[in-house]
Design an enzyme around this catalytic site. Structure first.
Site, PDB file in Angstrom:
ATOM      1  N   GLY A   1      15.248 -45.210  28.299  1.00 19.24           N
ATOM      2  CA  GLY A   1      15.998 -45.340  29.545  1.00 19.24           C
ATOM      3  C   GLY A   1      16.315 -46.774  29.875  1.00 19.24           C
ATOM      4  NE  ARG A   2      16.085 -47.410  35.797  1.00 19.92           N
ATOM      5  CZ  ARG A   2      15.215 -47.255  36.759  1.00 19.92           C
ATOM      6  NH1 ARG A   2      14.121 -47.973  36.786  1.00 19.92           N
ATOM      7  NH2 ARG A   2      15.456 -46.408  37.722  1.00 19.92           N
ATOM      8  CB  SER A   3      18.670 -49.190  26.961  1.00 23.19           C
ATOM      9  OG  SER A   3      18.716 -47.798  26.749  1.00 23.19           O
TER      10      SER A   3
END
Length: 164
Positions: free
Chosen positions: A42-44
């Site tokens: 996540g959050r990439s």
């Protein structure tokens, strides 16, 4: 750059790093180009803060959660990228996001980015979405990166230390 998310200390307990790329500066101008981003969860990236972001010709591979998490105020154009085995390419869109969905829709990029946006490629992945276009005028007059057809081998061979 290579963003290798393989870790023994995974927040999601699956060996994939979660907080990988954080782009939430105030009025930042960011080009994310030619990166190999793999084994994340996540959050990439996580985006926000009025940042204007051009994500072009990147390769996301084996992401067990989400790639983009587009926060309020963020403006993102994602083109010519590859999403292979990415469960959720775009978690939420609280900002503005153009995901270069079709050749005909991508023609809108020409006036402001100086080229027709390239289609993103998907393999065993969810969909990207994002059809906002009003913010594209913010790219007008800026030095905008060129875009090529998505190619995993080209990105993998060029990404990493000493390969500039």
């Amino acid at each position: 750059m290579v963003f290798d998310g393989v870790t023994s200390w995974s927040a999601t307990c699956d060996g994939h790093h979660y907080w990988t790329i954080y782009l939430t500066g105030s009025s930042d101008l960011v080009t994310l180009k030619g990166n190999y981003i793999h084994h994340t969860s996540g959050r990439s990236p996580k985006t926000g803060g009025n940042s204007l972001i051009h994500a072009v010709n990147n390769y996301w591979y084996a992401n067990s959660g989400h790639a983009f998490d587009n926060g309020a105020g963020s403006m993102v154009v994602a083109e010519g990228n590859i999403f292979q085995n990415v469960v959720t390419p775009l978690l939420e869109n609280k900002g503005s996001f153009f995901g270069s969905p079709t050749t005909s829709a991508n023609a809108v990029c020409s006036a402001n980015l100086g080229h027709t946006c390239q289609i993103n490629a998907f393999g065993s992945s969810g969909t990207l979405g994002g059809t906002d276009t009003a913010f594209l005028a913010n790219f007008k007059g800026k030095n905008v990166a060129s875009a090529a057809t998505a190619s995993a081998s080209t990105i993998q061979n060029a990404a990493g230390v000493g390969k500039v």
